[in-house]
Motif scaffolding. Structure first.
Motif, PDB file in Angstrom:
ATOM      1  N   LEU A  13      -5.691  -6.896   5.496  1.00  0.00           N
ATOM      2  CA  LEU A  13      -5.858  -5.949   6.599  1.00  0.00           C
ATOM      3  C   LEU A  13      -4.739  -4.916   6.598  1.00  0.00           C
ATOM      4  O   LEU A  13      -4.990  -3.708   6.761  1.00  0.00           O
ATOM      5  CB  LEU A  13      -5.886  -6.705   7.928  1.00  0.00           C
ATOM      6  CG  LEU A  13      -6.108  -5.852   9.185  1.00  0.00           C
ATOM      7  CD1 LEU A  13      -7.472  -5.176   9.133  1.00  0.00           C
ATOM      8  CD2 LEU A  13      -5.980  -6.710  10.439  1.00  0.00           C
ATOM      9  N   GLY A  14      -3.494  -5.374   6.413  1.00  0.00           N
ATOM     10  CA  GLY A  14      -2.368  -4.440   6.374  1.00  0.00           C
ATOM     11  C   GLY A  14      -2.447  -3.479   5.203  1.00  0.00           C
ATOM     12  O   GLY A  14      -2.211  -2.278   5.350  1.00  0.00           O
ATOM     13  N   ALA A  15      -2.802  -4.004   4.027  1.00  0.00           N
ATOM     14  CA  ALA A  15      -2.921  -3.142   2.847  1.00  0.00           C
ATOM     15  C   ALA A  15      -4.061  -2.147   3.004  1.00  0.00           C
ATOM     16  O   ALA A  15      -3.922  -0.961   2.663  1.00  0.00           O
ATOM     17  CB  ALA A  15      -3.141  -4.003   1.603  1.00  0.00           C
ATOM     18  N   GLY A  16      -5.189  -2.606   3.553  1.00  0.00           N
ATOM     19  CA  GLY A  16      -6.331  -1.716   3.725  1.00  0.00           C
ATOM     20  C   GLY A  16      -6.081  -0.642   4.763  1.00  0.00           C
ATOM     21  O   GLY A  16      -6.445   0.525   4.570  1.00  0.00           O
ATOM     22  N   PHE A  17      -5.448  -1.029   5.871  1.00  0.00           N
ATOM     23  CA  PHE A  17      -5.198  -0.060   6.934  1.00  0.00           C
ATOM     24  C   PHE A  17      -4.214   1.011   6.484  1.00  0.00           C
ATOM     25  O   PHE A  17      -4.418   2.205   6.738  1.00  0.00           O
ATOM     26  CB  PHE A  17      -4.663  -0.777   8.170  1.00  0.00           C
ATOM     27  CG  PHE A  17      -4.652   0.067   9.408  1.00  0.00           C
ATOM     28  CD1 PHE A  17      -5.799   0.234  10.172  1.00  0.00           C
ATOM     29  CD2 PHE A  17      -3.498   0.716   9.799  1.00  0.00           C
ATOM     30  CE1 PHE A  17      -5.790   1.026  11.307  1.00  0.00           C
ATOM     31  CE2 PHE A  17      -3.482   1.514  10.931  1.00  0.00           C
ATOM     32  CZ  PHE A  17      -4.629   1.662  11.680  1.00  0.00           C
ATOM     33  N   MET A  18      -3.128   0.605   5.801  1.00  0.00           N
ATOM     34  CA  MET A  18      -2.150   1.581   5.324  1.00  0.00           C
ATOM     35  C   MET A  18      -2.756   2.465   4.240  1.00  0.00           C
ATOM     36  O   MET A  18      -2.451   3.667   4.162  1.00  0.00           O
ATOM     37  CB  MET A  18      -0.925   0.853   4.783  1.00  0.00           C
ATOM     38  CG  MET A  18       0.252   1.781   4.497  1.00  0.00           C
ATOM     39  SD  MET A  18       0.856   2.580   5.999  1.00  0.00           S
ATOM     40  CE  MET A  18       1.782   3.945   5.316  1.00  0.00           C
ATOM     41  N   SER A  19      -3.627   1.905   3.408  1.00  0.00           N
ATOM     42  CA  SER A  19      -4.299   2.717   2.373  1.00  0.00           C
ATOM     43  C   SER A  19      -5.198   3.764   2.992  1.00  0.00           C
ATOM     44  O   SER A  19      -5.281   4.899   2.497  1.00  0.00           O
ATOM     45  CB  SER A  19      -5.098   1.806   1.440  1.00  0.00           C
ATOM     46  OG  SER A  19      -4.256   0.886   0.770  1.00  0.00           O
ATOM     47  N   SER A  20      -5.874   3.403   4.069  1.00  0.00           N
ATOM     48  CA  SER A  20      -6.798   4.347   4.715  1.00  0.00           C
ATOM     49  C   SER A  20      -6.066   5.551   5.302  1.00  0.00           C
ATOM     50  O   SER A  20      -6.666   6.615   5.455  1.00  0.00           O
ATOM     51  CB  SER A  20      -7.604   3.640   5.803  1.00  0.00           C
ATOM     52  OG  SER A  20      -6.755   3.205   6.850  1.00  0.00           O
ATOM     53  N   ALA A  28       0.825  -1.211   0.000  1.00  0.00           N
ATOM     54  CA  ALA A  28       0.000   0.000   0.000  1.00  0.00           C
ATOM     55  C   ALA A  28       0.856   1.256   0.000  1.00  0.00           C
ATOM     56  O   ALA A  28       0.490   2.272  -0.616  1.00  0.00           O
ATOM     57  CB  ALA A  28      -0.928  -0.010   1.224  1.00  0.00           C
ATOM     58  N   THR A  29       1.982   1.213   0.662  1.00  0.00           N
ATOM     59  CA  THR A  29       2.892   2.368   0.650  1.00  0.00           C
ATOM     60  C   THR A  29       3.344   2.678  -0.763  1.00  0.00           C
ATOM     61  O   THR A  29       3.401   3.848  -1.176  1.00  0.00           O
ATOM     62  CB  THR A  29       4.111   2.096   1.550  1.00  0.00           C
ATOM     63  OG1 THR A  29       3.682   1.831   2.884  1.00  0.00           O
ATOM     64  CG2 THR A  29       5.056   3.282   1.555  1.00  0.00           C
ATOM     65  N   GLY A  30       3.684   1.642  -1.520  1.00  0.00           N
ATOM     66  CA  GLY A  30       4.135   1.861  -2.895  1.00  0.00           C
ATOM     67  C   GLY A  30       3.039   2.336  -3.814  1.00  0.00           C
ATOM     68  O   GLY A  30       3.206   3.331  -4.537  1.00  0.00           O
TER      69      GLY A  30
END
Length: 391
Positions: free
Chosen positions: A379-386, A84-86
């Motif tokens: 969950l990690g991708a969604g949380f960092m995206s939010s 998500a950071t990238g």
């Protein structure tokens, strides 16, 4: 004289701008921003050290074993954060920088081609090249080492056979090849009768054990460890390339935070960077622990990762007074570096973290681990995206 003119032109390129002050700069407060920068350096430093230290110390104490479920599950969550950071953060920032209205007024070429995606693609392909070359290098290096060990064991076996023959303990039989199959062979066919006394029998038994031990190491041991050696090589390359990608974008986001004079922008950014620094550190620490580096090497890599973002904040703070983030030079530099970071992080997250773990034999053999890791990945991708809503 020429050098002075060049430096002045570069300074004008990175400081001058005809753009109006953005809405975020209306919240400008240099004294409050300076305090927040020190808070950011401390917070990010603690988060980075904590994230990378947990898997390293946990595996050393047996709490986070590679054959357990905690480490791969936590790495799945961290891989989602890096992905998500990238995609959501770095690529978005690169696109905004390279399509900024100030840059369009400077040159229309930046609005005619999707440079952000192009640079990210080239960075991903370059990372693939580095990954491939690094793996080949370590495989050749490890192959030379294994060859040297095998040759050493072969010398030991030859010495033992010569010693046994010299003492008359064994006799040999030479055989010629049958039906053109190759060269002759020498085989041990039996013991001499004079070895019947207790002392000599004990010595024969000792030599026989050594001979079997030497043969076992020289011929069978390397085949059993091939998979383990190849896996260790991949972890070494993955950890080093992953650190390269993380460190490059950590310096960029540190500089961005350091040059900012807007507390309204900095407050949510500090929380987001601390969170994402912790889980990036955890993913990197997991790769380092699996690569089985020496303690000194692992410590250097951990410190290099943890100190990069605070160092970027410090450098940004020092140049903040003479830096205009909306100048053409600053926007081009920021956009290109953000694109490179996005490409590296996306490649590392998809290929060396997600694919390497999710397509492994261990993951395929455990349905429970599959469910757990997939849930934590999303969950990690969604949380960092939010977090893009605030930073």
């Amino acid at each position: 004289m020429f050098l002075i003119e060049v430096l002045q032109s570069v300074r004008e390129f990175t400081t001058n701008s005809s753009c109006k002050i953005s809405e975020s700069e209306l919240c400008r407060d240099e004294s409050t921003a300076l305090i927040l920068k020190f808070v950011a350096m401390a917070s990010i430093l603690v988060a980075g050290f904590s994230g990378i230290a947990i898997p390293l110390l946990g595996k050393r104490r047996g709490l986070l074993r590679s054959d357990g479920e905690i480490l791969p599950a936590a790495k799945a969550f961290a891989a989602g954060v890096i992905l998500a950071t990238g995609f959501v953060h770095m690529l978005k920032d690169a696109w905004e920088a390279l399509n900024h209205s100030c840059l369009k007024s400077y040159s229309h070429v930046w609005s005619k081609f999707p440079f952000a995606g192009f640079f990210a693609m080239m960075a991903a392909l370059f990372t693939l090249l580095v990954d491939f070359v690094g793996t080949q290098y370590y495989e050749r290096k490890q192959g030379v080492t294994r060859g040297g060990v095998a040759a050493k064991h072969g010398e030991v076996v030859d010495e033992l056979e010569e010693e046994l023959l010299g003492e008359g303990i064994v006799e040999v039989k030479e055989e010629s090849s049958s039906s053109g199959g190759g060269g002759g062979g020498m085989h041990i066919v039996g013991m001499h009768a004079h070895a019947s006394n207790h002392g000599h029998s004990h010595q024969n038994h000792h030599h026989d054990d050594e001979l079997q031990h030497g043969h076992g190491h020289g011929h069978g041991h390397s085949f059993g460890d091939n998979d383990e050696v190849e896996g260790s090589i991949r972890h070494v390359v993955i950890s080093q390339v992953l650190e390269l990608g993380i460190v490059s974008h950590s310096m960029i986001i540190g500089l961005s935070l350091g040059v900012s004079q807007s507390p309204c922008t900095m407050r949510p950014l500090i929380a987001a960077l601390s969170f994402h620094q912790f889980f990036e550190g955890f993913a990197l620490g997991g790769c380092i622990s699996e690569a089985k580096f020496k303690t000194s090497s692992a410590t250097i890599m951990a410190c290099f990762f943890a100190l990069t973002t605070p160092l970027g904040v410090a450098i940004g703070t020092l140049i903040a007074s003479n830096f205009n983030p909306y100048s053409p030079g600053a926007l081009i530099t920021e956009g290109i570096l953000d694109s490179f970071s996005a490409g590296i992080l996306v490649y590392m997250a998809l290929v060396d973290l997600i694919a390497a773990d999710f397509l492994s034999k261990r993951m395929r053999c455990s349905f429970r681990l599959q469910i757990l890791c997939f849930c934590l990945l999303f969950l990690g991708a969604g949380f960092m995206s939010s977090l893009a809503l605030w930073a």
